[in-house]
Design a protein around this motif. Structure first.
Motif: not given
Length: 309
Positions: A128-133, A138-141
């Motif tokens: 879950d933490r890895l997916a969130s990170f 990805a949403a910020s690049v």
């Protein structure tokens, strides 16, 4: 539903008119086409003849009225560059943009459902933490940075992918789709995870589990269906953004879509083609928004009842 469609069409008419006016006026601020299409040593008489032949000698308000009258008749003028009907050029380029946007959106939805559902099923775990990170990153690049970096690594350094254009091997699809995929996949993963966490903690899910329902069925048949409504709204906005925002990516990769056509038309002061391309894009965005609203109404009875009023 007819009442709903009529209301949406009415509310969207004013933005469409504003787009028409804005593009018409801004296009003419790019400069005089006569200075671009005629030789540098062209005389003023030759320039005036060119303007007269293309209706550019008329006052701006009269050009605008002629253009709006042509739109009503579905006549968008001809290209200064090629002499082809502007509408045909826009319609010929648009399928490439739709293919790119549709493929990207399908992949983004599949990836976000799989990763977001798994992360929500195991909250606060390492996955879950890895997916969130990864999804937040990805949403910020920015798209343009991904595009340039992808060309540098995979086309220049490794030489495994083409830098631009479209070929029969489908390798030319990889970099444009990968560039456009990052942001919608990241955003949708966050939305799906949040909606699934709320759905999996709802009373009806606890009741289904207490009755011994299979965990996979609880996730797919109960939680995922109720989490689909907010995800659908965000997915629709992202799909509209893909159609509207592929200009930079298409220009970088030489993708023969509507975005590249717009950029070329701006650089070449091809007013008719630019106006036709922007109007086609605006109408497509309007249709997509209506389809999204209808799908949302089908998923949520409260929205459906309100739409029928």
């Amino acid at each position: 539903m007819l009442t709903f469609l009529r209301k949406r069409a009415t509310t969207s008419l004013l933005p469409l008119v504003a787009v028409l006016l804005g593009v018409f006026l801004l296009a003419r601020m790019t400069g005089d086409p006569a200075a671009l299409y005629l030789p540098e040593n062209a005389t003023e008489a030759q320039k005036e003849t060119f303007r007269t032949a293309n209706g550019l000698d008329l006052p701006v308000w009269q050009q605008l009225l002629d253009y709006l009258g042509g739109v009503v008749r579905l006549d968008f003028g001809t290209s200064l560059r090629t002499g082809e009907p502007a509408a045909e050029m826009a319609l010929r380029a648009f399928p490439a943009t739709l293919q790119l946007a549709l493929t990207t959106m399908v992949l983004a939805v599949v990836i976000s459902i799989v990763i977001g559902s798994y992360a929500a099923y195991r909250p606060n775990s390492l996955a879950d933490r890895l997916a969130s990170f990864m999804s937040m990153t990805a949403a910020s690049v920015p798209d343009f940075w991904l595009a340039i970096t992808g060309v540098w690594i995979f086309a220049v350094m490794l030489g495994v992918l083409p830098t631009s254009g479209v070929d029969a091997s489908m390798l030319s699809w990889v970099l444009p789709i990968a560039t456009l995929l990052f942001r919608p996949a990241g955003v949708l993963t966050q939305v799906v995870r949040g909606a699934m966490v709320s759905a999996l903690s709802a009373p009806y899910v606890r009741l289904a589990r207490s009755k011994g329902a299979d965990s996979r069925r609880v996730v797919t048949d109960h939680a995922l269906r109720n989490a689909a409504a907010p995800a659908l709204t965000v997915a629709g906005d992202l799909a509209v953004g893909l159609v509207n925002g592929a200009v930079v990516v298409e220009s970088i990769f030489g993708w023969p879509g509507i975005g590249k056509l717009m950029i070329d038309s701006i650089l070449q002061r091809d007013f008719a083609v630019l106006q036709a391309a922007v109007l086609l894009t605006a109408v497509t965005i309007f249709v997509l928004n209506v389809v999204i609203d209808l799908c949302y109404a089908l998923l949520d009875a409260r929205v459906r009842d309100k739409a029928l009023v």
